[in-house]
Every structure is written in C-alpha cells, then in structure tokens.
Motif scaffolding. Structure first.
Motif, PDB file in Angstrom:
ATOM      1  N   THR A 179      13.366  -6.832  10.741  1.00 46.71           N
ATOM      2  CA  THR A 179      12.881  -5.720  11.029  1.00 46.71           C
ATOM      3  C   THR A 179      12.321  -5.875  12.461  1.00 46.71           C
ATOM      4  OG1 THR A 179      12.499  -2.935  10.637  1.00 46.71           O
ATOM      5  CG2 THR A 179      10.695  -4.975   9.582  1.00 46.71           C
ATOM      6  N   THR A 180      12.087  -4.149  13.314  1.00 46.39           N
ATOM      7  CA  THR A 180      11.307  -3.954  14.235  1.00 46.39           C
ATOM      8  C   THR A 180      10.744  -2.949  14.048  1.00 46.39           C
ATOM      9  OG1 THR A 180      13.249  -3.159  15.071  1.00 46.39           O
ATOM     10  CG2 THR A 180      12.869  -4.540  15.969  1.00 46.39           C
ATOM     11  N   GLY A 181      10.630  -2.021  13.076  1.00 45.79           N
ATOM     12  CA  GLY A 181       9.996  -0.875  12.869  1.00 45.79           C
ATOM     13  C   GLY A 181       8.985  -1.357  12.266  1.00 45.79           C
ATOM     14  N   ARG A 182       8.327  -0.859  12.524  1.00 38.86           N
ATOM     15  CA  ARG A 182       7.065  -1.543  12.540  1.00 38.86           C
ATOM     16  C   ARG A 182       5.594   0.414  13.268  1.00 38.86           C
ATOM     17  NH1 ARG A 182       5.864  -7.593  14.033  1.00 38.86           N
ATOM     18  NH2 ARG A 182       7.156  -8.390  12.618  1.00 38.86           N
ATOM     19  N   ILE A 183       5.081   0.734  12.097  1.00 40.97           N
ATOM     20  CA  ILE A 183       3.786   2.013  12.742  1.00 40.97           C
ATOM     21  C   ILE A 183       2.342   1.294  12.550  1.00 40.97           C
ATOM     22  CG2 ILE A 183       3.669   4.344  11.577  1.00 40.97           C
ATOM     23  CD1 ILE A 183       5.822   3.602   9.536  1.00 40.97           C
ATOM     24  N   PRO A 184       2.091   1.448  13.825  1.00 44.36           N
ATOM     25  CA  PRO A 184       0.850   1.341  14.165  1.00 44.36           C
ATOM     26  C   PRO A 184      -0.244   1.745  12.814  1.00 44.36           C
ATOM     27  CG  PRO A 184       1.456   1.704  16.210  1.00 44.36           C
ATOM     28  CD  PRO A 184       2.277   2.036  14.585  1.00 44.36           C
ATOM     29  N   LEU A 185      -0.879   0.709  12.137  1.00 46.78           N
ATOM     30  CA  LEU A 185      -2.024   1.637  10.792  1.00 46.78           C
ATOM     31  C   LEU A 185      -2.711   2.859  11.674  1.00 46.78           C
ATOM     32  CD1 LEU A 185      -3.435  -1.813   9.715  1.00 46.78           C
ATOM     33  CD2 LEU A 185      -2.458   0.265   8.633  1.00 46.78           C
ATOM     34  N   SER A 186      -2.925   2.945  13.125  1.00 49.35           N
ATOM     35  CA  SER A 186      -3.741   4.769  13.314  1.00 49.35           C
ATOM     36  C   SER A 186      -3.211   5.358  13.564  1.00 49.35           C
ATOM     37  CB  SER A 186      -4.292   3.900  14.833  1.00 49.35           C
ATOM     38  OG  SER A 186      -3.121   3.495  15.992  1.00 49.35           O
ATOM     39  N   GLU A 187      -2.002   4.963  12.841  1.00 53.85           N
ATOM     40  CA  GLU A 187      -0.705   6.591  12.882  1.00 53.85           C
ATOM     41  C   GLU A 187      -0.626   6.680  11.588  1.00 53.85           C
ATOM     42  OE1 GLU A 187       2.677   6.258  15.071  1.00 53.85           O
ATOM     43  OE2 GLU A 187       1.868   5.396  16.712  1.00 53.85           O
ATOM     44  N   VAL A 188      -1.246   6.196  10.592  1.00 57.99           N
ATOM     45  CA  VAL A 188      -0.582   6.902   9.390  1.00 57.99           C
ATOM     46  C   VAL A 188      -2.219   6.818   8.320  1.00 57.99           C
ATOM     47  CG1 VAL A 188       1.163   4.806   9.693  1.00 57.99           C
ATOM     48  CG2 VAL A 188      -1.441   4.142   8.363  1.00 57.99           C
ATOM     49  N   THR A 189      -1.742   7.790   7.196  1.00 58.52           N
ATOM     50  CA  THR A 189      -3.360   7.820   6.295  1.00 58.52           C
ATOM     51  C   THR A 189      -2.977   6.962   5.081  1.00 58.52           C
ATOM     52  OG1 THR A 189      -3.559   9.976   7.522  1.00 58.52           O
ATOM     53  CG2 THR A 189      -3.897   9.245   4.935  1.00 58.52           C
ATOM     54  N   LEU A 190      -4.051   6.165   4.546  1.00 61.58           N
ATOM     55  CA  LEU A 190      -3.452   5.512   3.217  1.00 61.58           C
ATOM     56  C   LEU A 190      -4.516   5.712   2.333  1.00 61.58           C
ATOM     57  CD1 LEU A 190      -4.461   1.997   5.354  1.00 61.58           C
ATOM     58  CD2 LEU A 190      -2.668   2.568   4.490  1.00 61.58           C
ATOM     59  N   HIS A 191      -3.083   5.920   1.023  1.00 55.13           N
ATOM     60  CA  HIS A 191      -3.548   6.623   0.080  1.00 55.13           C
ATOM     61  C   HIS A 191      -3.855   5.851  -0.792  1.00 55.13           C
ATOM     62  CE1 HIS A 191      -2.315   9.991   1.888  1.00 55.13           C
ATOM     63  NE2 HIS A 191      -1.454   9.620   2.192  1.00 55.13           N
ATOM     64  N   LEU A 192      -4.565   6.518  -2.343  1.00 52.82           N
ATOM     65  CA  LEU A 192      -4.701   4.765  -3.421  1.00 52.82           C
ATOM     66  C   LEU A 192      -3.560   4.751  -3.782  1.00 52.82           C
ATOM     67  CD1 LEU A 192      -6.828   4.822  -5.209  1.00 52.82           C
ATOM     68  CD2 LEU A 192      -6.389   6.451  -7.034  1.00 52.82           C
ATOM     69  N   PRO A 193      -3.662   3.194  -3.995  1.00 54.59           N
ATOM     70  CA  PRO A 193      -1.941   2.953  -3.303  1.00 54.59           C
ATOM     71  C   PRO A 193      -1.383   2.849  -5.034  1.00 54.59           C
ATOM     72  CG  PRO A 193      -3.720   1.499  -3.301  1.00 54.59           C
ATOM     73  CD  PRO A 193      -4.447   2.298  -3.932  1.00 54.59           C
ATOM     74  N   PHE A 194      -2.579   3.018  -5.955  1.00 56.40           N
ATOM     75  CA  PHE A 194      -1.792   3.163  -8.280  1.00 56.40           C
ATOM     76  C   PHE A 194      -1.914   3.981  -8.864  1.00 56.40           C
ATOM     77  CE2 PHE A 194      -5.052   0.964  -9.998  1.00 56.40           C
ATOM     78  CZ  PHE A 194      -4.758   0.120  -8.568  1.00 56.40           C
ATOM     79  N   GLY A 219       0.853  -1.369   0.296  1.00 56.14           N
ATOM     80  CA  GLY A 219       0.148   0.196   0.082  1.00 56.14           C
ATOM     81  C   GLY A 219       0.527   1.317  -0.182  1.00 56.14           C
ATOM     82  N   VAL A 220      -0.066   2.828  -0.301  1.00 57.37           N
ATOM     83  CA  VAL A 220       0.944   3.853   0.166  1.00 57.37           C
ATOM     84  C   VAL A 220       0.177   4.368   1.403  1.00 57.37           C
ATOM     85  CG1 VAL A 220       1.482   6.175  -0.984  1.00 57.37           C
ATOM     86  CG2 VAL A 220       1.352   4.152  -2.166  1.00 57.37           C
ATOM     87  N   PHE A 221       1.614   4.621   2.303  1.00 49.81           N
ATOM     88  CA  PHE A 221       1.387   5.253   3.454  1.00 49.81           C
ATOM     89  C   PHE A 221       1.495   6.642   3.641  1.00 49.81           C
ATOM     90  CE2 PHE A 221       4.124   4.956   6.317  1.00 49.81           C
ATOM     91  CZ  PHE A 221       5.190   3.812   6.085  1.00 49.81           C
ATOM     92  N   SER A 222       0.921   7.415   4.361  1.00 47.39           N
ATOM     93  CA  SER A 222       1.768   8.474   4.636  1.00 47.39           C
ATOM     94  C   SER A 222       1.282   8.836   6.709  1.00 47.39           C
ATOM     95  CB  SER A 222       2.178   9.795   4.311  1.00 47.39           C
ATOM     96  OG  SER A 222       0.024  10.165   4.584  1.00 47.39           O
ATOM     97  N   ARG A 223       2.614   9.319   7.037  1.00 47.94           N
ATOM     98  CA  ARG A 223       2.589  10.110   7.936  1.00 47.94           C
ATOM     99  C   ARG A 223       2.219  11.212   8.438  1.00 47.94           C
ATOM    100  NH1 ARG A 223       6.677   6.793  11.825  1.00 47.94           N
ATOM    101  NH2 ARG A 223       8.041   6.879   9.919  1.00 47.94           N
ATOM    102  N   PRO A 224       1.265  12.479   9.647  1.00 56.07           N
ATOM    103  CA  PRO A 224       0.796  13.732   9.307  1.00 56.07           C
ATOM    104  C   PRO A 224       2.337  14.142   8.979  1.00 56.07           C
ATOM    105  CG  PRO A 224       0.400  12.582  11.378  1.00 56.07           C
ATOM    106  CD  PRO A 224       1.027  11.373  11.244  1.00 56.07           C
ATOM    107  N   ARG A 225       2.521  15.256   8.586  1.00 57.56           N
ATOM    108  CA  ARG A 225       2.858  16.220   7.268  1.00 57.56           C
ATOM    109  C   ARG A 225       3.978  15.385   6.647  1.00 57.56           C
ATOM    110  NH1 ARG A 225       1.413  18.312  11.738  1.00 57.56           N
ATOM    111  NH2 ARG A 225       3.067  16.709  13.276  1.00 57.56           N
TER     112      ARG A 225
END
Lengths: 365, 365
Positions: free
Chosen positions: B71-86, B12-18
C-alpha cells in the motif's frame, strides 16, 4: 414477617433454564421479573441502572415498588439461577475494622502487636483481582501456591473474611464524604477467601497477592442504600483530616457466619472504625477515578467478642484453638467439602428489619 | 534504517480529527490504517485481535506485512491521535529486578537492607488500578494525599518507574511457562508513576495503594512477541520450583529514560531476575484466571550501574544526591512541568534493531 418485603426490594440478575439474564427484585422467597418495565431494567446486568445516578435510582425504586405491589407474577427462587449482578470494574478491599487489625497484628506479628502506623489516620486498602469476583454459590477450588519456602502445594490454611461491599454507580474523582450517596448505589455481602499460608510467605513488601486473588464471592442481591437505615459512626481519635470529614453514615448491619451447619460468629458492621463514605473519599483523594461497577469492600468485620470475628484466623487463633462444630468435629481452617455462608440483616429505612441475602461457597479439593 | 520497518509493525489505535478509532500499524513515522483488511482489524480496540489467539496472530501478521508492503496509504504520525490500544482488564505489577529490590531496601529500609524473604523464591507482585491506565502523552496531575502523619498535600516526592508491560490475549489459568507465547500477544512500555511520600506512609501491611493508583502510562504501540528476538534468561539461584520452569525466554530490551531533555538512565531489561513467562505462570498458579486485555508489568527495571536505574528514588538516592539536567538545573524528584519519556529498542526477530515506541507524560500542578 419477611425480611424481603416491600421495604427492601434488592436488585439481582436471574435466569430460568434456557432463558436469558434479566433484572429482578427479591420479594420473600420469590423473584419479580423487572424486564417488563423496560428502559434501564431491560438489561442483562445492573450496570445501566448503576450508571444512571441517584435521581433515577429513586424514581426507579418508586416505579418498582408500585409494580411489585400490583403484579402477581412471581417466580420461586428455587426455579432461577442467580448471576453476578453487575460487571465488576476495579475491585478494592479495605482493612477498616480496628478489632480485626489488632487481632491480626497480635496473631501474625506478635513482636509488633499494635496497629500499623497509619491505621488510625487513613483507611488502609489495596487493589484486588476483578476477574475472580464470583457470585454466591460458585464452588471455591482450594488454591495451590507457595505455602512455605520451597513448597508448592494446596493451601493448608484456607480462610474466609466476612465483609460488606459497596457498589459504585456514578463515576467520580475526589469524591467528598458528603457525596457518598450520589455515587454509591447499594450494598452486597462479600467473602474474601484467603489462603493464610500463601499470604504469610508472599506479602512483604507489596501486600497480599495470590493469597486472595483466586476467588472473592459476593451475594447476588444488591440492597439499595435507600432500603437501609443509617446510624451514627463510631468516634474517631485522632480527628481525621478534613478530606475524610464528615465521617458520613454508618449502617447497623449484623453479619452471621455459618461454618457448615454451625453459626460460629456474628460480626457487627456498626463497630467498623472507617465508614464507607470515608473509604470512597480516600480512594479518590489522590485524583484516581472510580467507574460504574467498581466494588469496594469494607475489610473483615470483627467486633470485640470472640464470637464476633469475621475470619477463622481470629476465631481459632491461627489454628491454635480449634472450634467444635455442631456435629462434634473440630476445625482449624477450611476442609474440602466445607461450606461457609455469610448472611446479614439490618434495620431498614422503612422501620422493619431487612435481609441482605447471603454469600455462600463450598470448598473443592 | 528505521526501527519501525517491516520487521516490527507494532499495532496501535489511532484517530484523525473527527474520525473514529481505527487499528493501525506504525511504519517509520507513519501509520498504516488496517481497517480495510476487515475482520479482527475493523475494530476500535485491539481486544478482538488479542482474543483470537496465536495462530490468528501469526496469520494476521502475515497479511498485514503483505498489505503494508503493497500500500501507499500512509498517514503521518503528526496527523493522528493515538489512543489506549486495548481495554485493560486486570492490571498487575511485579517487582522482578533484583537490583531494584536491593536498591529500594537499602534506601528505604536501611535497618533491613536485604531482599524480602520470598524474593528469590517467587516473583512478588500486587494488583493495581485498571481504570487509571492511560496512554502515553496523557498529562499527569500531581497527586495529593497523606504525605506524612497529619498532612494532606500534593506529593513532594513524585517519581517514575520504567517498566515493560505484557498484554494478555488468550484467557487461561495455571498457565505453564512454556505456554507463555500462546497467551501473551505483545509488549508495551510502562511508566508506573509513584508518589514516594504517600507510599511510605500508607504501605504497611497491605502494600502500595494511592501512591500508585492515580496514573499508569503505557506506550501506544503494542509490539508483537513475533517481532522480538529472544535471549537467555539470567541464572536463578536457588533453582525455582517446578511450576516456574523452564524460565522461558528473556528479551534484550534496552530502555532509556529522558528527564526533560536529559537522558538520565538506560535500564537493561535483560538483567531482570524473573521472566515474563514466570510472572504469568505465578500469577495463575493459584487457579486465578487471566482475561483478554490483562496487563502485567515487569516491575521497575534497574541494572547494576548508577545510570541503569529505572526510578528517580534510586537515581537520586531518595533525593539525597540530586541529578543535574543539561540545562544546569538540579532535580531530586519531579517538578511541575517536568516531562519524562521512556523509550526502548531491542534486537528484532528479523535481525534488525526494532523500536518499542515511547511512553511520555508531563507533570501538571
């Protein structure tokens, strides 16, 4: 008097051998390279200019007119390759000639020969395939498909549809008819190639699909709305709903269809029932947006006379009445090697007759 | 056991605030950022990866699996915005559930209740509007339109269609069914929102237009074909023409439709008559090309049972038989404020059950 004089100046995208794509305007039988003007004109497609909006379109046209008047740098059309002038976003096709809709009903659905029920109430349309919109001159490979139950074969009823296309510049939704010129940049000619046998078998209940998705040709020159004189639209009965009023301008574009070397029809765009402004208002009336690069076509242009029809389905009554070309040969539908050219002229805003270029294609086996 | 374990890894394609848009995979209820892997994965959309082709897809999946395991780097889904992936190129929609086609015929055309004539001979489809494909979660504004002769008003029969969508990676034309997996990257869930009153009035003879063009929602996670187990397609009678054979794999995707808090249907994708491989072969059989980012949807998924249908038109028999939600309220079609969520699971190629995420949307007035 050239129909591509200073009053016209349609925009296109050209290249020279081993050169990059550049924006130019047509002047007579030459192209004037506009890249030296920079800004929106130093791009490989018209999209940045399309996106810029009406005030920029007016100002750019003023600058281009001035530049073209002063420059001696002209490239013969014979020395350039013309490209699809803009990246097509969504492609939509309407069905807005009453005569065409009546002809099609009579020919294909003789048991119910009237107009479809909603026809006089809204501009009927459908979405087409953007990826197969091609520039004039691109060879058209005869499509194969299910031409009847159990038969996958090359289409035996390959046809054209002579149409006028409108190029959307400024995105919007719920666009009112009066806002037409704020969103639409200009006009191209369109040939919506159609395989009638594939269409007849596939179209119920979701409409044409593979019968039209293999190729849609457009002319390489986008004539700005500013170059065209407007005229009164035809009277509409019943009076359309408010969101389709006022009907907006009409354009007295006179199309001509050449089948090889024979002029077989001269469809009159002024006879269209629904205007381009009404089509755009309808298209966006449900909340759907249009984008820069959207192309919407008028639907086949057909007038009341037999030699004013915009498809061979109508011209030959579905093949029942062949036409004779000037070389003496008969045609029902397109043969391999046939070439179709749609051209057009119209009264210009500057008082002279202007040309809309042409869209041509040759059928390959 | 999570349905988003190491055997699934949808993109998918995600972003975090800003933050900027980045490619990630879903792992449990977290996202793993893939930008550190660089290359095709350091992009704001999946398009470069889609374009790269099957060998790159396999190699990328191997690298991602290895990376995610370490990796241990995981971002909770609740902290990201999901975008149209393509970026969606052309959008096409089919009509390939026999039960759905029969139900629609019986409900809307009781005078001719059988399948359309060509239905068992080819996968019927049509083109839709690319610009209004939106990611799950995007609010759906109730469309207005001509809901009957002389009436422009908000739709009173707003409906859903639960579908499975296929994302094209590698361009091609005349794609054979056996080449399906070379061109198709993966799968999303699709809600083809439909205004039945607008559709009934506008659709003859060119098919649905404004009834469906206002919004099409897709799930944010593209499940790679590699993650899905395949199964046998249903038997087809008559035997399809050669260009539609072999039928290709089927997928036992089990959809679930929630109307607010009530599960109202569980449509079985395994019951579809035409396979995704046949749809792609048909779509390109006339010579039309597909591009990177093309999306084609299966058509409404409906099984034979009343609680297996993929539209409310079928569930409520066009409103004649309302359904009762768990809060006791009755529904015929969607009310303002209603939320619809389509989710799905399927047997995974790795032997465990995998999730296909969900596509959700809330109706605004």
């Amino acid at each position: 008097m050239s129909r591509y004089g200073i009053d016209n100046l349609p925009y296109g995208v050209f290249s020279r051998p081993r050169g990059d794509r550049r924006i130019g305007v047509r002047l007579g039988s030459t192209v004037v390279d506009l890249a030296p003007l920079g800004g929106l004109l130093a791009a490989p497609t018209l999209n940045p200019l399309l996106e810029a909006g009406r005030p920029q379109w007016t100002e750019t046209r003023r600058r281009v007119t001035e530049y073209v008047s002063g420059t001696t740098g002209r490239i013969p059309l014979s020395e350039v390759t013309l490209h699809l002038p803009f990246e097509v976003a969504d492609y939509t096709d309407f069905y807005s000639s009453e005569q065409h809709a009546r002809n099609v009903s009579q020919i294909l659905r003789p048991d119910s020969p009237g107009l479809p029920p909603a026809w006089r109430h809204l501009p009927i349309g459908y979405h087409g395939r953007s990826s197969t919109v091609v520039v004039s001159g691109t060879p058209i490979r005869r499509p194969s498909g299910q031409i009847a139950e159990g038969v996958y074969a090359p289409s035996e009823r390959l046809d054209i549809e002579a149409e006028v296309g409108f190029v959307v510049g400024v995105p919007g939704r719920r666009i009112r008819t009066a806002e037409f010129a704020e969103h639409v940049f200009g006009v191209v000619l369109v040939n919506d190639w159609s395989a009638r046998d594939i269409q007849a078998w596939e179209y119920r209940p979701l409409g044409p699909f593979l019968a039209k998705s293999f190729a849609t040709s457009v002319s390489p020159w986008v004539v700005p709305l500013d170059a065209l004189a407007t005229t009164e639209p035809v009277a509409q009965d019943p009076v359309p709903l408010d969101y389709l009023l006022p009907a907006g301008p009409a354009f007295d574009i006179r199309l001509a269809v050449d089948w090889n070397d024979t002029r077989v029809a001269t469809p009159p765009f002024a006879a269209m029932y629904w205007t381009a402004a009404q089509q755009l208002a309808h298209l966006t009336s449900n909340g759907a947006g249009v984008r820069t690069g959207d192309l919407y076509a008028s639907g086949t242009v057909s007038g009341p006379a037999r030699d004013e029809v915009g498809s061979f389905l109508e011209l030959t009554r579905n093949g029942a009445e062949p036409v004779k070309l000037t070389d003496g040969s008969l045609r029902r539908f397109l043969l391999d090697g046939d070439r179709v050219t749609i051209s057009a002229t119209a009264p210009g805003a500057g008082g002279t007759e202007i040309g809309l270029g042409e869209v041509t294609g040759t059928v390959l086996a």
